[in-house]
Design a protein around this motif. Structure first.
Motif, mmCIF file in Angstrom:
data_model
loop_
_atom_site.group_PDB
_atom_site.id
_atom_site.type_symbol
_atom_site.label_atom_id
_atom_site.label_comp_id
_atom_site.label_asym_id
_atom_site.label_seq_id
_atom_site.Cartn_x
_atom_site.Cartn_y
_atom_site.Cartn_z
ATOM 1 N N VAL A 26 -0.278 -6.320 -7.502
ATOM 2 C CA VAL A 26 0.503 -6.169 -6.246
ATOM 3 C C VAL A 26 1.486 -7.294 -5.922
ATOM 4 O O VAL A 26 0.924 -8.670 -5.776
ATOM 5 C CB VAL A 26 -0.567 -5.986 -5.110
ATOM 6 N N ARG A 27 2.591 -6.948 -5.521
ATOM 7 C CA ARG A 27 3.554 -7.992 -5.386
ATOM 8 C C ARG A 27 3.930 -8.226 -3.787
ATOM 9 O O ARG A 27 4.389 -7.138 -3.081
ATOM 10 C CB ARG A 27 4.950 -7.909 -6.296
ATOM 11 N N ILE A 299 10.320 1.701 -0.097
ATOM 12 C CA ILE A 299 8.795 1.530 -0.248
ATOM 13 C C ILE A 299 8.074 2.742 0.612
ATOM 14 O O ILE A 299 8.626 3.115 1.552
ATOM 15 C CB ILE A 299 8.179 0.370 0.725
ATOM 16 N N ASP A 300 7.200 3.323 -0.369
ATOM 17 C CA ASP A 300 6.500 4.633 0.182
ATOM 18 C C ASP A 300 5.493 4.262 0.965
ATOM 19 O O ASP A 300 4.520 3.206 0.790
ATOM 20 C CB ASP A 300 5.900 5.249 -1.026
ATOM 21 N N ALA A 301 5.435 4.796 2.360
ATOM 22 C CA ALA A 301 4.661 4.257 3.530
ATOM 23 C C ALA A 301 2.943 4.572 3.284
ATOM 24 O O ALA A 301 2.446 3.817 3.677
ATOM 25 C CB ALA A 301 5.064 4.825 4.864
ATOM 26 N N GLN A 302 2.625 5.437 2.288
ATOM 27 C CA GLN A 302 1.515 5.994 2.214
ATOM 28 C C GLN A 302 0.733 5.280 1.010
ATOM 29 O O GLN A 302 -0.274 4.658 1.058
ATOM 30 C CB GLN A 302 1.236 7.641 1.935
ATOM 31 N N SER A 303 1.363 5.431 -0.267
ATOM 32 C CA SER A 303 0.898 4.556 -1.272
ATOM 33 C C SER A 303 1.330 2.912 -1.271
ATOM 34 O O SER A 303 0.730 2.524 -2.158
ATOM 35 C CB SER A 303 1.479 5.147 -2.527
ATOM 36 N N GLY A 344 7.187 2.332 -9.055
ATOM 37 C CA GLY A 344 5.867 2.767 -8.861
ATOM 38 C C GLY A 344 4.834 1.464 -8.685
ATOM 39 O O GLY A 344 3.722 1.393 -8.501
ATOM 40 N N GLN A 345 5.370 0.227 -8.591
ATOM 41 C CA GLN A 345 4.752 -0.999 -8.619
ATOM 42 C C GLN A 345 4.127 -1.177 -7.147
ATOM 43 O O GLN A 345 5.126 -0.880 -6.178
ATOM 44 C CB GLN A 345 5.664 -2.151 -9.026
#
Length: 354
Positions: A26-27, A299-303, A344-345
């Motif tokens: 996680v960055r 950035i995907d808000a859910q994942s 996908g990071q």
């Protein structure tokens, strides 16, 4: 048999470890929420609140200033005494005119008496017509001299009254151009009076910007000490020529409202903006170029993972980039560290990011 069984277990575990790589770390990233711009900021300029109507007032006669009765910032009513001149010369002229008037009045009494005597003699038949005519002529001449002497006295009184400089309307004293003891000429500017009822904003705009101002330009006027005290304004007039030293042109703006904090002389900040087609502006650090193609990381808000997205750039500066599309209003975009991301990071969003 036991070694073979243990070897089989080892091969299976080894195969599983190769098919399932460890999860990506996680960055932490800085991010910004996309907000479409509906207005274009054309700049911010400093100015001041001034009265629309100002008058530069001076004495109607020349002389030495004897007193200055009010200070800058004083509110005065109509008829308030602002300053006075030394009245010695005007008083002497008035005395001289009054002396001439008294002399003519005495001559008039004598001329009337002479005319009456000559008329009585002529009526009895012992007086000559020529003497009567001469007496009447002297009477008329003396009467005309009396009118002239009275006018001279009135003029001298006016000149004496002009040694007092009074306000001809309700106003605020904004500037003095002369001090007590200074000798001024007739009509020379001494004091500036501003009518406080109608106020406007005054700013200096670059000459190049004035020629490019759109017709729908909006001015937001706010006090420098309290930006919450603000109003909108429109252009009333702009100087036709730029000042040679600064290459700026003075603009006077009509205020939509006049808040209480907008006093004469108040320092203001004027922001120019114009309505535009909605567009998206991001910091230049959010842009990444791969094989010459620009893209951003969304950035995907859910994942809480990132994915690259190709975009089209309209313009860019050293600090910002304007996009033609490719991202929606309200989406969050990575604003720094884009070169170290992978599709996908997972990322950790800084809650303080703007």
């Amino acid at each position: 048999m036991k070694p073979l069984w243990a070897l089989s277990i080892g091969l299976v575990l080894s195969a599983c470890s190769k098919s399932e790589p460890p999860p990506a770390p996680v960055r932490p990233v800085l991010s910004i929420k996309v907000q479409a711009l509906n207005e274009e900021d054309l700049g911010r300029f400093a100015g001041s609140i001034q009265a629309r109507y100002e008058s530069n007032t001076g004495f109607r006669v020349g002389g030495r200033i004897a007193s200055r009765n009010v200070d800058v910032g004083t509110e005065v009513e109509k008829g308030t005494l602002l300053a006075t001149l030394d009245p010695s010369d005007q008083q002497n002229q008035l005395r001289s005119a009054q002396g001439d008037l008294a002399k003519i009045q005495a001559q008039l009494i004598n001329a009337k008496a002479t005319a009456q005597r000559q008329q009585a003699l002529f009526d009895r038949g012992v007086g000559a017509q020529a003497q009567l005519d001469e007496a009447n002529t002297d009477l008329k001449t003396t009467q005309a001299s009396l009118d002239q002497a009275r006018a001279a006295v009135n003029q001298s009184k006016d000149q004496l009254g002009y040694t007092e400089l009074r306000a001809d309307h309700k106003a605020v004293v904004t500037a003095w151009s002369a001090e007590a003891g200074q000798v001024v000429s007739a009509g020379q500017q001494v004091v500036t009076l501003a009518q406080p009822d109608i106020k406007e904003a005054v700013i200096d705009l670059p000459d190049t910007l004035v020629d490019q101002l759109p017709s729908d330009v909006v001015f937001l006027v706010a006090t420098q000490l309290d930006p919450n005290t603000n109003t909108t304004a429109i252009i009333r007039e702009i100087e036709p020529q730029a000042q040679s030293a600064t290459r700026t042109r003075r603009a006077r703006l009509t205020l939509a409202e006049t808040p209480e904090g907008f006093r004469l002389g108040t320092a203001i900040s004027v922001t120019l903006s114009s309505a535009i087609k909605p567009r998206i502006e991001l910091p230049i650090t959010a842009l990444q170029e791969v094989d010459g193609k620009p893209r951003i990381w969304v950035i995907d808000a859910q994942s809480k993972t990132v994915s690259p997205r190709d975009i089209t750039v309209i313009s860019r500066t050293d600090s910002t980039v304007v996009l033609a599309g490719g991202v929606k209003n309200g989406e969050r975009v990575v604003s720094a560290g884009v070169n170290s991301l992978k599709p996908g990071q997972p990322v950790k969003i800084d809650e303080d990011s703007q």
